[in-house]
Design a protein around this motif. Structure first.
Motif, PDB file in Angstrom:
ATOM      1  N   GLN A  51       0.822  -1.217   0.000  1.00 22.40           N
ATOM      2  CA  GLN A  51       0.000   0.000   0.000  1.00 22.40           C
ATOM      3  C   GLN A  51       0.856   1.267   0.000  1.00 22.40           C
ATOM      4  N   LEU A  52       2.114   1.127   0.418  1.00 19.31           N
ATOM      5  CA  LEU A  52       3.044   2.263   0.335  1.00 19.31           C
ATOM      6  C   LEU A  52       3.664   2.371  -1.060  1.00 19.31           C
ATOM      7  N   GLY A  53       3.366   1.415  -1.917  1.00 23.05           N
ATOM      8  CA  GLY A  53       3.813   1.485  -3.304  1.00 23.05           C
ATOM      9  C   GLY A  53       5.045   0.649  -3.611  1.00 23.05           C
ATOM     10  N   PHE A  54       5.433  -0.259  -2.700  1.00 22.62           N
ATOM     11  CA  PHE A  54       6.639  -1.066  -2.907  1.00 22.62           C
ATOM     12  C   PHE A  54       6.306  -2.556  -2.836  1.00 22.62           C
ATOM     13  N   HIS A  55       7.308  -3.371  -3.167  1.00 21.72           N
ATOM     14  CA  HIS A  55       7.163  -4.811  -2.985  1.00 21.72           C
ATOM     15  C   HIS A  55       8.409  -5.318  -2.283  1.00 21.72           C
ATOM     16  N   TYR A  56       8.188  -6.055  -1.207  1.00 25.63           N
ATOM     17  CA  TYR A  56       9.335  -6.574  -0.476  1.00 25.63           C
ATOM     18  C   TYR A  56      10.196  -7.486  -1.360  1.00 25.63           C
ATOM     19  N   ALA A  57       9.532  -8.210  -2.277  1.00 24.13           N
ATOM     20  CA  ALA A  57      10.261  -9.108  -3.185  1.00 24.13           C
ATOM     21  C   ALA A  57      11.301  -8.330  -4.007  1.00 24.13           C
ATOM     22  N   ASP A  58      11.005  -7.066  -4.337  1.00 26.69           N
ATOM     23  CA  ASP A  58      11.956  -6.254  -5.106  1.00 26.69           C
ATOM     24  C   ASP A  58      13.215  -5.953  -4.300  1.00 26.69           C
ATOM     25  N   MET A  59      13.042  -5.711  -3.003  1.00 23.16           N
ATOM     26  CA  MET A  59      14.192  -5.469  -2.140  1.00 23.16           C
ATOM     27  C   MET A  59      15.121  -6.680  -2.167  1.00 23.16           C
ATOM     28  N   GLU A  60      14.528  -7.857  -2.096  1.00 17.83           N
ATOM     29  CA  GLU A  60      15.346  -9.080  -2.094  1.00 17.83           C
ATOM     30  C   GLU A  60      16.064  -9.281  -3.420  1.00 17.83           C
ATOM     31  N   LYS A  61      15.441  -8.812  -4.500  1.00 16.13           N
ATOM     32  CA  LYS A  61      16.106  -8.946  -5.808  1.00 16.13           C
ATOM     33  C   LYS A  61      17.403  -8.143  -5.835  1.00 16.13           C
ATOM     34  N   GLU A  62      17.506  -7.133  -4.998  1.00 13.23           N
ATOM     35  CA  GLU A  62      18.750  -6.353  -4.909  1.00 13.23           C
ATOM     36  C   GLU A  62      19.701  -6.916  -3.853  1.00 13.23           C
ATOM     37  N   GLY A  63      19.391  -8.109  -3.360  1.00 17.06           N
ATOM     38  CA  GLY A  63      20.326  -8.765  -2.438  1.00 17.06           C
ATOM     39  C   GLY A  63      20.202  -8.311  -0.993  1.00 17.06           C
ATOM     40  N   ILE A  64      19.100  -7.606  -0.706  1.00 21.30           N
ATOM     41  CA  ILE A  64      18.874  -7.116   0.661  1.00 21.30           C
ATOM     42  C   ILE A  64      17.699  -7.876   1.279  1.00 21.30           C
ATOM     43  N   ILE A  65      17.863  -8.324   2.503  1.00 22.71           N
ATOM     44  CA  ILE A  65      16.762  -8.969   3.219  1.00 22.71           C
ATOM     45  C   ILE A  65      16.498  -8.189   4.505  1.00 22.71           C
ATOM     46  N   SER A  66      15.353  -8.428   5.097  1.00 26.78           N
ATOM     47  CA  SER A  66      14.977  -7.622   6.254  1.00 26.78           C
ATOM     48  C   SER A  66      14.521  -8.501   7.419  1.00 26.78           C
ATOM     49  N   PRO A  67      15.472  -9.162   8.096  1.00 30.29           N
ATOM     50  CA  PRO A  67      15.107 -10.079   9.184  1.00 30.29           C
ATOM     51  C   PRO A  67      14.527  -9.358  10.407  1.00 30.29           C
ATOM     52  N   VAL A  68      13.720 -10.089  11.153  1.00 28.36           N
ATOM     53  CA  VAL A  68      13.195  -9.626  12.435  1.00 28.36           C
ATOM     54  C   VAL A  68      14.329  -9.689  13.452  1.00 28.36           C
ATOM     55  N   ILE A  69      14.513  -8.644  14.239  1.00 29.96           N
ATOM     56  CA  ILE A  69      15.520  -8.723  15.306  1.00 29.96           C
ATOM     57  C   ILE A  69      14.884  -8.732  16.699  1.00 29.96           C
ATOM     58  N   ASP A  70      13.637  -8.294  16.779  1.00 29.25           N
ATOM     59  CA  ASP A  70      12.985  -8.273  18.082  1.00 29.25           C
ATOM     60  C   ASP A  70      11.480  -8.379  17.875  1.00 29.25           C
TER      61      ASP A  70
END
Lengths: 139, 139, 139, 139
Positions: free
Chosen positions: A41-60
């Protein structure tokens, strides 16, 4: 202005356990469904971030369980950005029963890291358009 | 005297996600494996509690993720009773990588409720032998 | 006349594994989502059957995997009654990629049993209205 | 000479559903645990294959469910190579209850493909040492 994404989730049989209610770990999966929806809804796709080699793990993670949900019910999950500082994002969640009662509340904190090394990156610099959207949408 | 149960867990392929590491919700399942083990080492079986119509849902959960775990690795989970007041139990958890690094820490708070009504019971009265064992084993 | 229920399913991150695609066991969960939908479109709810103390376990399963599905994609699952004889039901499934390619085909055979004893019941006698609907809807 | 790997698996609470028994899709995860064990007993690690960019997806699966398993029980899974032709491997599985009754039987067929393209490779050529071990160990 704070953005709240809303998503309906039909309880799956596989998500129950022998207590006869949704197994507690499965709400984390729904929280991820909520996150995916908010980002969309913010206009992005998390899958696109991963295509650039970046992931976003939970830390807490913090979850509070108030009412159980059952197979056959449709839950509603609300997701928003509770906090964001250019590096760390904290999402907030509320999950509701079909009667509108609060079933679960949660928070999860995430960083962005390089997939290969798990070394953190600065979102503000690496994804400036995400950064701006997060700044605008946060609580 | 504080009792700490230790349990080895081999990472299953199914527990990974496309980040290439254990999916964060799966650590909650391991925490439950740790709880089952601790209860067994205290001389009880959680399955027996359920046979009497009592279940013990999670009401609050906190997890902190420090290092990822991978398929092919064997994790060690330590579980103990962090707090207990005759009604509520808080378990503490530490999950370690094969190298002995701290991967995940967690806490979960539980009550005991009647399966049919989800109404809370007082453990101290309902299960006096569990109560004593918990009193002795807690931190 | 054969009834085919159709349902859209958004791939969840948690459903992927380190191959980067949906983990093969998760398609069984989707097949259950498809079954739930088909039963609903026939005018029933599986949850109601369970309220009468009857459950419907899988006794046989066949799945063929043709194309992988990925996080961020929306799959379509088609479900129908492949065979029914008053006692056993065989459901058929086809899962499609967003491009309409066939990703997975499956079949699952079920009986109805009493929850307490796992002893089979005759659907034709026990649930005559389900029986009629199944007779009419089957392939 | 046919090699059969044996592995004990303690039923996890999370693996049950509201039928009060192990959810049917979870046996596929146990079958993978059995496969991992068999490969290890043959002297290899599946994780090493993936380090070379090769993955081994399931292409076909058959499962037959005979007896349910419950939380608190320890199952035994036997895994062997049912068939192997240098390209495709079919594994066979038997899962037993604590009383030694047959609970589940299964078969899964796998190929090896390049992770990036999902294009099949010939195991016989690509992994000659695995090939030899599979030839020797198969039924």
């Amino acid at each position: 202005m704070m953005k709240i994404a809303e998503k309906q989730i039909e309880v799956r049989y596989a998500e129950t356990d022998q207590m006869g209610v949704v197994y507690h770990a499965n709400y984390l999966i729904w929280m991820e469904v909520g996150r995916t929806e908010l980002i969309k809804q913010l206009g992005f796709h998390y899958a696109d971030m991963e295509k650039e080699g970046i992931i976003s793990p939970v830390i807490d993670l913090h979850v509070s369980y108030k009412k159980p949900l059952h197979y056959g019910e449709t839950a509603t999950i609300k997701t928003w950005i509770e906090a964001y500082d250019g590096i760390r994002v904290t999402y907030g969640y509320e999950i509701f029963t079909p009667n509108g009662e609060l079933a679960v509340t949660g928070r999860s904190q995430h960083v962005c890291v390089k997939r290969d090394s798990f070394r953190p990156i600065v979102i503000r610099k690496y994804f400036p358009d995400w950064h701006e959207a997060y700044e605008r949408a946060k609580k």
